[in-house]
Design an enzyme around this catalytic site. Structure first.
Site, PDB file in Angstrom:
ATOM      1  N   LYS A  21       5.987  41.606 -24.469  1.00 56.59           N
ATOM      2  CA  LYS A  21       7.145  41.215 -23.638  1.00 56.59           C
ATOM      3  C   LYS A  21       8.372  41.929 -24.185  1.00 56.59           C
ATOM      4  O   LYS A  21       8.768  41.699 -25.333  1.00 56.59           O
ATOM      5  CB  LYS A  21       7.315  39.690 -23.707  1.00 56.59           C
ATOM      6  CG  LYS A  21       8.502  39.127 -22.954  1.00 56.59           C
ATOM      7  CD  LYS A  21       8.387  37.602 -22.941  1.00 56.59           C
ATOM      8  CE  LYS A  21       9.708  36.902 -22.744  1.00 56.59           C
ATOM      9  NZ  LYS A  21      10.355  37.233 -21.489  1.00 56.59           N
ATOM     10  N   THR A  24      13.969  40.234 -21.202  1.00 53.67           N
ATOM     11  CA  THR A  24      14.201  38.869 -20.743  1.00 53.67           C
ATOM     12  C   THR A  24      15.301  38.933 -19.691  1.00 53.67           C
ATOM     13  O   THR A  24      16.161  39.827 -19.739  1.00 53.67           O
ATOM     14  CB  THR A  24      14.555  37.916 -21.903  1.00 53.67           C
ATOM     15  OG1 THR A  24      14.688  36.583 -21.391  1.00 53.67           O
ATOM     16  CG2 THR A  24      15.845  38.316 -22.602  1.00 53.67           C
ATOM     17  N   GLU A  74       7.747  41.908 -18.629  1.00 52.22           N
ATOM     18  CA  GLU A  74       7.732  40.480 -18.996  1.00 52.22           C
ATOM     19  C   GLU A  74       6.320  40.004 -19.337  1.00 52.22           C
ATOM     20  O   GLU A  74       6.117  38.875 -19.748  1.00 52.22           O
ATOM     21  CB  GLU A  74       8.240  39.625 -17.825  1.00 52.22           C
ATOM     22  CG  GLU A  74       9.733  39.669 -17.618  1.00 52.22           C
ATOM     23  CD  GLU A  74      10.443  38.568 -18.391  1.00 52.22           C
ATOM     24  OE1 GLU A  74       9.816  37.932 -19.266  1.00 52.22           O
ATOM     25  OE2 GLU A  74      11.627  38.351 -18.117  1.00 52.22           O
TER      26      GLU A  74
HETATM   27  C1  LIG Z   1      17.979  28.431 -22.274  1.00 48.97           C
HETATM   28  C2  LIG Z   1      17.228  29.501 -21.515  1.00 48.97           C
HETATM   29  O1  LIG Z   1      17.528  29.813 -20.394  1.00 48.97           O
HETATM   30  N1  LIG Z   1      16.203  30.064 -22.154  1.00 48.97           N
HETATM   31  C3  LIG Z   1      15.299  30.998 -21.686  1.00 48.97           C
HETATM   32  C4  LIG Z   1      15.479  31.749 -20.536  1.00 48.97           C
HETATM   33  C5  LIG Z   1      14.486  32.655 -20.198  1.00 48.97           C
HETATM   34  N2  LIG Z   1      13.399  32.761 -20.963  1.00 48.97           N
HETATM   35  C6  LIG Z   1      12.326  33.693 -20.614  1.00 48.97           C
HETATM   36  C7  LIG Z   1      11.510  33.264 -19.445  1.00 48.97           C
HETATM   37  C8  LIG Z   1      11.043  34.577 -18.853  1.00 48.97           C
HETATM   38  O2  LIG Z   1      10.009  35.161 -19.583  1.00 48.97           O
HETATM   39  C9  LIG Z   1      12.211  35.440 -19.089  1.00 48.97           C
HETATM   40  C10 LIG Z   1      13.076  35.516 -17.875  1.00 48.97           C
HETATM   41  O3  LIG Z   1      14.220  34.809 -17.950  1.00 48.97           O
HETATM   42  O4  LIG Z   1      12.871  34.937 -20.259  1.00 48.97           O
HETATM   43  C11 LIG Z   1      13.243  32.014 -22.094  1.00 48.97           C
HETATM   44  O5  LIG Z   1      12.223  32.118 -22.806  1.00 48.97           O
HETATM   45  N3  LIG Z   1      14.201  31.143 -22.441  1.00 48.97           N
END
Ligand SMILES: CC(=O)Nc1ccn([C@H]2C[C@H](O)[C@@H](CO)O2)c(=O)n1
Length: 109
Positions: A21, A24, A74
């Site tokens: 990954k 994000t 991702e």
């Molecule tokens: C607090 C918060 O929002 N934390 C997050 C946001 C996104 N992710 C991950 C989920 C997906 O794989 C990507 C896309 O946003 O990032 C996360 O782990 N924690």
């Protein structure tokens, strides 16, 4: 001062540590990371540090422009990526792709 910490949901820890990954997708509040800087990665649930990453780029993206390449980065299907984004950011269309590379991980992990 640029941010030096990011959190991820614990369930994503294994694919971050495997290097599979590499992006994000976050909202504007989490878009202020600076390319070239080192950022500590903690779990969202317990604030446990599990690795450091280097920010490669931060790029604005519209939800409707998410594509198979984002899904590959991702390590998800595009359908799953869009569902996860919608769960985290309901109704938000302006997002940011944060690209990173793994630097160091917890040797005990
Ligand atoms: C607090 C918060 O929002 N934390 C997050 C946001 C996104 N992710 C991950 C989920 C997906 O794989 C990507 C896309 O946003 O990032 C996360 O782990 N924690």
């Amino acid at each position: 001062m640029h941010p030096t910490k990011i959190t991820f949901y614990e369930r994503f820890e294994p694919i971050i540590l495997s290097g599979d990954k590499t992006i994000t997708i976050r909202d504007e509040a989490e878009s202020h990371y600076v390319p070239g800087t080192r950022v500590a990665v903690h779990t969202y649930e317990t604030d446990r540090w599990f690795c450091d990453i280097e920010i490669r780029s931060v790029t604005p993206i519209q939800f409707d422009d998410l594509n198979e390449e984002h899904a590959r980065q991702e390590h998800l299907s595009l359908e799953d990526l869009k569902r996860i984004i919608r769960d985290i950011y309901p109704e938000l269309d302006s997002l940011y792709v944060i690209e990173y590379r793994l630097l160091a991980r917890d040797p005990a992990g």
